[in-house]
Design an enzyme around this catalytic site. Structure first.
Site, PDB file in Angstrom:
ATOM      1  N   ALA A 307       0.835  -1.204   0.000  1.00 38.74           N
ATOM      2  CA  ALA A 307       0.000   0.000   0.000  1.00 38.74           C
ATOM      3  C   ALA A 307       0.869   1.253   0.000  1.00 38.74           C
ATOM      4  O   ALA A 307       0.539   2.245  -0.658  1.00 38.74           O
ATOM      5  CB  ALA A 307      -0.925  -0.012   1.214  1.00 38.74           C
ATOM      6  N   TYR A 308       1.975   1.213   0.724  1.00 37.63           N
ATOM      7  CA  TYR A 308       2.856   2.387   0.788  1.00 37.63           C
ATOM      8  C   TYR A 308       3.410   2.728  -0.594  1.00 37.63           C
ATOM      9  O   TYR A 308       3.512   3.905  -0.958  1.00 37.63           O
ATOM     10  CB  TYR A 308       3.998   2.138   1.772  1.00 37.63           C
ATOM     11  N   HIS A 309       3.763   1.716  -1.346  1.00 33.22           N
ATOM     12  CA  HIS A 309       4.378   1.950  -2.655  1.00 33.22           C
ATOM     13  C   HIS A 309       3.351   2.049  -3.783  1.00 33.22           C
ATOM     14  O   HIS A 309       3.728   2.317  -4.931  1.00 33.22           O
ATOM     15  CB  HIS A 309       5.394   0.839  -2.953  1.00 33.22           C
TER      16      HIS A 309
END
Length: 404
Positions: A307-309
């Site tokens: 999700a962060y990337h």
């Protein structure tokens, strides 16, 4: 240069007739909470040894003065006061011993010493009378703190280590607390030292059963796990120490082994407990040691590394939690661990910070997560802004409720 001065100071203290008192300074110790109980708390047994003349109830609040010299910083000597607040024996409620005035209040603000690992070395009176002087070192860097914790193990907030300086600083200090022998350890642990994860798994059957509050659970579990760690350490090390060493190299090898194991435990224990508590309380969407910009690895990233990337995932729903037993200076290390997250969370067991330190953290985008029972140790003006572990878990389980 400064580290050599520190090493020389430790050597001098260890080789002479000193009694050392080691702890991390709480906000109460430094006056940062603004409360009336300012000063270092002294257990009764230490008072009997260091200040026998005040250990009585023949008069209200007996006290004695001594010279306080701060070797670590450029501070003028001050007149410290050891006092027994004994009003309970005179119709009121207070019954405690403290050392007050050991550094002038102005220097607390200048040095920002709340949370600092601090050593007080009391020069023992050869005739058994009151100590007349205390020599103080307030660690100003993580390097200085590492020197101490390498020798004696992790010094957690709230813990007090004390004893003859030669015993504590001059050799291999096996333990700082009485070992609890109530645990029956697995047989194979007698042959090998278990991993931190194994100790935590074994400790699970000894946790307090009647609490569902993650803040209470964390502190209880840390206590139980540390008790078990000390017992395992004693099992593997005590007989070797009793038998003695054939050479200095043998002693150094054992000391290094004990030190490395203690540092390894201190670095991972808190993260492992948090990971278990997240899962138990329904927070399953997180990643540990996920890689972010510049190959950084935050302790916890929510909801996942993917999700962060993911450029499509809402940035406002990303969270990062750093984990530091103490945060006096170390909190700055977390500021660039996740560039996409503008407000990062920091979980700590530190017993208070000064208002100035707190404002600096807040202005840098750091939100403190602190077990609820420690909130009272912070300045009253900031307590409402502190987040409990339970509130942090509840917020994130709600935020990620729709993620399968």
């Amino acid at each position: 240069m400064l580290m050599s001065v520190f090493h020389n100071w430790l050597l001098e203290i260890a080789c002479e007739n000193y009694f050392v008192y080691i702890k991390r300074l709480s906000a109460n110790d430094t006056g940062a909470t603004g409360g009336h109980q300012v000063g270092l708390y002294i257990p009764s047994g230490i008072v009997e040894k260091l200040f026998p003349s005040i250990n009585h109830t023949r008069e209200l609040n007996p006290s004695v003065f001594l010279t306080a010299h701060v070797s670590s910083h450029d501070c003028p000597d001050s007149e410290a006061r050891a006092i027994y607040y004994n009003s309970r024996h005179f119709g009121k409620t207070r019954n405690e011993k403290r050392i007050t005035r050991w550094v002038e209040a102005a220097h607390f603000r200048i040095l920002k010493i709340t949370g600092a690992l601090t050593l007080l070395a009391f020069k023992l009176d050869e005739q058994g009378g009151d100590c007349k002087e205390v020599n103080i070192w307030v660690c100003a860097s993580t390097d200085e703190e590492d020197v101490i914790e390498t020798a004696i193990g992790e010094v957690i907030p709230g813990a007090l280590i004390s004893g003859p300086a030669g015993q504590i600083l001059g050799g291999l200090s096996l333990q700082q607390a009485p070992v609890n022998h109530k645990y029956i350890l697995p047989e194979d642990w007698h042959l090998r030292f278990p991993s931190g994860s194994e100790i935590i798994q074994y400790a699970a059957s000894h946790y307090v059963k009647n609490s569902l509050d993650p803040d209470e659970q964390l502190l209880d579990r840390r206590r139980v796990e540390y008790d078990i760690f000390l017992l395992v350490e004693e099992l593997h090390v005590l007989d070797i120490i009793r038998k003695g060493f054939g050479s200095v190299d043998e002693f150094i090898a054992l000391a290094n082994s004990v030190s490395n194991r203690r540092k390894s435990r201190a670095g991972k224990s808190l993260e492992l407990h948090l990971e278990h508590l997240f899962i138990e309380h329904g927070l399953r969407h997180f990643a540990t040691q996920a890689i972010t910009e510049g190959n950084k690895k935050p302790d916890f990233l929510f909801p996942s590394a993917g999700a962060y990337h993911d450029t499509e995932f809402p940035v406002e729903n990303l969270r990062m939690l750093a984990v530091k037993t103490t945060c006096k200076d170390r909190w700055r290390q977390i500021l660039n661990e996740a560039d996409k997250i503008h407000q990062v969370h920091l979980f700590t067991l530190q017993e208070g910070v000064s208002l100035a330190q707190y404002r600096e953290m807040r202005e840098s985008g750091v939100r403190l997560v602190v077990p609820s029972s420690l909130h009272k140790k912070y300045p009253e003006a900031v307590r409402a802004e502190l987040m409990t572990l339970g509130a942090f878990i509840a917020e994130l389980t709600g935020l990620y409720a729709d993620i399968p």
